[in-house]
Write an enzyme that holds these catalytic residues in place. Structure first.
Site: not given
Ligand code: PNS
Length: 163
Positions: A19, A43, A92, A130
């Site tokens: 990150h 999650k 990645r 992570s």
């Molecule tokens: O590190 P991660 O868990 O891959 O991050 C995922 C994240 C938090 C970026 C994604 O789940 C997110 O943006 N969640 C907020 C809800 C949202 O806007 N969802 C619509 C996009 S599909």
């Protein structure tokens, strides 16, 4: 000229060198980056949002152009709120692509004024996530190659591993 503000969203449970690699490289492109921890995703997290923010703050206390925040609900709404037009995500391997492509497409459909900027993770951190960091730490393995010392310490405390 208006400032280029990007949001770097994620779970950051916990933040890794992968990150941080994306963040530091992003700072060469953007004037300000907001690290935004999503609160309401499905999650199951190891660290609370507050613990995650604290760890990130400890690592980035000298970075004046980085803001650490959290958000509820949709990312597009948060972006509007903080007046950012860009989202940064690290890629990645190929396996990240499908999920990221879907997310970026949904976000852009919901808000046409924003763009997601993808950065390829540096080769040294290609395999760091992570999830794997937590797994290694949970069995008492060393994660010092993957996370900063303060995060390593917190992981040891969580899993009650003797130093
Ligand atoms: O590190 P991660 O868990 O891959 O991050 C995922 C994240 C938090 C970026 C994604 O789940 C997110 O943006 N969640 C907020 C809800 C949202 O806007 N969802 C619509 C996009 S599909």
């Amino acid at each position: 000229m208006s400032k280029r503000i990007a949001v770097y969203p994620g779970s950051f449970d916990p933040i890794t060198y992968g990150h941080l690699d994306i963040l530091y490289r992003g700072l060469r492109i953007f004037d300000k980056i907001i690290i935004a921890i999503a609160r309401n995703i499905e999650k199951k997290a190891l660290f609370t949002v507050e613990e995650r923010m604290e760890m990130i703050r400890e690592v980035l206390e000298d970075q004046k152009n980085v803001l650490i925040d959290s958000f509820d609900g949709l990312l597009v709404d948060y972006i509007k709120k903080v007046k950012a037009n860009f989202v940064i995500r690290g890629l990645r391997a190929m396996s990240d692509f499908e999920y990221e492509f879907q997310m970026a497409s949904v976000n852009r459909t919901l808000n046409q004024t924003m763009d997601t900027i993808f950065m390829m993770t540096s080769k040294d951190f290609f395999f760091v996530s992570s999830r794997t960091v937590k797994e290694v730490a949970s069995f008492g393995g060393s994660v010092k190659e993957f996370v900063p010392p303060n995060v390593e310490k917190r992981l040891k405390e969580k899993f009650k591993v003797q130093p």
